[in-house]
Design an enzyme around this catalytic site. Structure first.
Site, PDB file in Angstrom:
ATOM      1  N   GLU A  42       0.850  -1.191   0.000  1.00 27.27           N
ATOM      2  CA  GLU A  42       0.000   0.000   0.000  1.00 27.27           C
ATOM      3  C   GLU A  42       0.886   1.241   0.000  1.00 27.27           C
ATOM      4  OE1 GLU A  42      -3.796   1.663   2.573  1.00 27.27           O
ATOM      5  OE2 GLU A  42      -2.192   0.642   3.646  1.00 27.27           O
ATOM      6  N   LYS A 114      -9.701   0.958  -2.561  1.00 26.53           N
ATOM      7  CA  LYS A 114      -9.872   0.422  -1.212  1.00 26.53           C
ATOM      8  C   LYS A 114     -11.290   0.679  -0.698  1.00 26.53           C
ATOM      9  CE  LYS A 114      -7.468   0.697   3.287  1.00 26.53           C
ATOM     10  NZ  LYS A 114      -6.328   1.360   3.965  1.00 26.53           N
ATOM     11  N   CYS A 155      -4.884  -3.494   2.773  1.00 25.41           N
ATOM     12  CA  CYS A 155      -4.636  -3.187   4.176  1.00 25.41           C
ATOM     13  C   CYS A 155      -5.850  -3.406   5.089  1.00 25.41           C
ATOM     14  CB  CYS A 155      -4.079  -1.775   4.299  1.00 25.41           C
ATOM     15  SG  CYS A 155      -3.213  -1.459   5.866  1.00 25.41           S
TER      16      CYS A 155
END
Length: 277
Positions: A42, A114, A155
């Protein structure tokens, strides 16, 4: 089917130019090691907590200098590269935390924004409000790379099992979890969560991470690792320094794990919960 993957662990600086100088030798090292698929963490293109310093630097994905350079490496080396995420400007002017899959011809063949924003107050005193800078995505994404189907996450998505289950049900054999985990949450939860997502879905999980103390003041956990579908860690960096982790994945193990524990097939719909007296 065997697939050689390389996870690139970085300590990304606070500008694209410095980030490119940092990540490019590591990606080239991974390609030289015979990797067919190279995955970065990330925030591969920049990590900067100060919004006033960050926002003027962000570009559209196709114009970001790190993305442009990694597309060229993919084309020149004949490899697939998953940019775990680049922090970019969206077409509507908002910002996104976006994964980008590059094929061996250097083309961007899939992107994923995300879904879950890291908005938390940690016991350590750290405070994060990712939604103050980035617009969340709203679509789960799978994509083919080197003959394997990937399920893309980033993440904080790791803490949401339903996303990983949906990706596995859509045929993903490898779940990708590029991350910049904090040091406190990483030490407590990083490995166990990754192993849980692999076991629940019968999938490989590859998790390239940021590691160390960054120039913007943040500390990240590192410890990039690869988990097999039965839940065992088959490769891991035991530190937070930049580096490259290479692993060979036997994709036949996915079908074997899912046949041995058919949790994906055996799930049943249900109503409730119903409160009983």
């Amino acid at each position: 089917m065997m697939l050689r993957v390389a996870l690139v662990q970085t300590r990304t600086p606070a500008s694209q130019a410095a980030a490119l100088d940092h990540v490019l030798p590591l990606v080239r090292q991974a390609a030289a090691g015979g990797a067919q698929l190279i995955a970065t963490p990330e925030g591969t293109n920049i990590l900067q907590k100060d919004r006033e310093a960050l926002l003027p630097q962000l570009r559209a994905l196709e114009d970001d200098p790190v993305v442009v350079a990694l597309r060229e490496v993919a084309r020149a080396s004949g490899v697939s590269i998953l940019i775990g995420s680049a922090l970019v400007k969206r077409e509507d002017g908002l910002c996104a935390n976006r994964s980008a899959l590059i094929d061996p011809q250097g083309e961007i063949v899939a992107t994923y924004d995300k879904l879950h924003m890291f908005d938390v107050d940690l016991p350590s005193g750290e405070r994060a409000r990712e939604s103050a800078t980035y617009a969340p995505g709203d679509v789960a994404v799978t994509a083919m790379a080197q003959g394997a189907k990937l399920g893309l996450t980033i993440c904080y998505d790791l803490r949401f099992p339903a996303l990983h289950r949906a990706l596995a049900l859509a045929g993903a054999e490898i779940l990708t979890t590029p991350a910049a985990f904090t040091r406190s949450t990483g030490a407590a939860h990083w490995e166990v969560l990754l192993r849980a997502r692999a076991i629940e879905t019968g999938s490989f999980v590859i998790a390239p991470a940021q590691g160390g103390f960054h120039e913007d003041g943040r500390g990240t956990y590192g410890h990039s690792l690869v988990v097999a579908p039965w839940g065992e860690v088959i490769a891991q960096l035991d530190h937070d320094e930049p580096g490259v982790l290479i692993a060979d994945l036997d994709l036949d193990l996915v079908a074997k794990a899912r046949a041995a524990i058919p949790a994906l097939a055996n799930a049943r719909p249900f109503s409730g919960p119903v409160a009983r007296p």
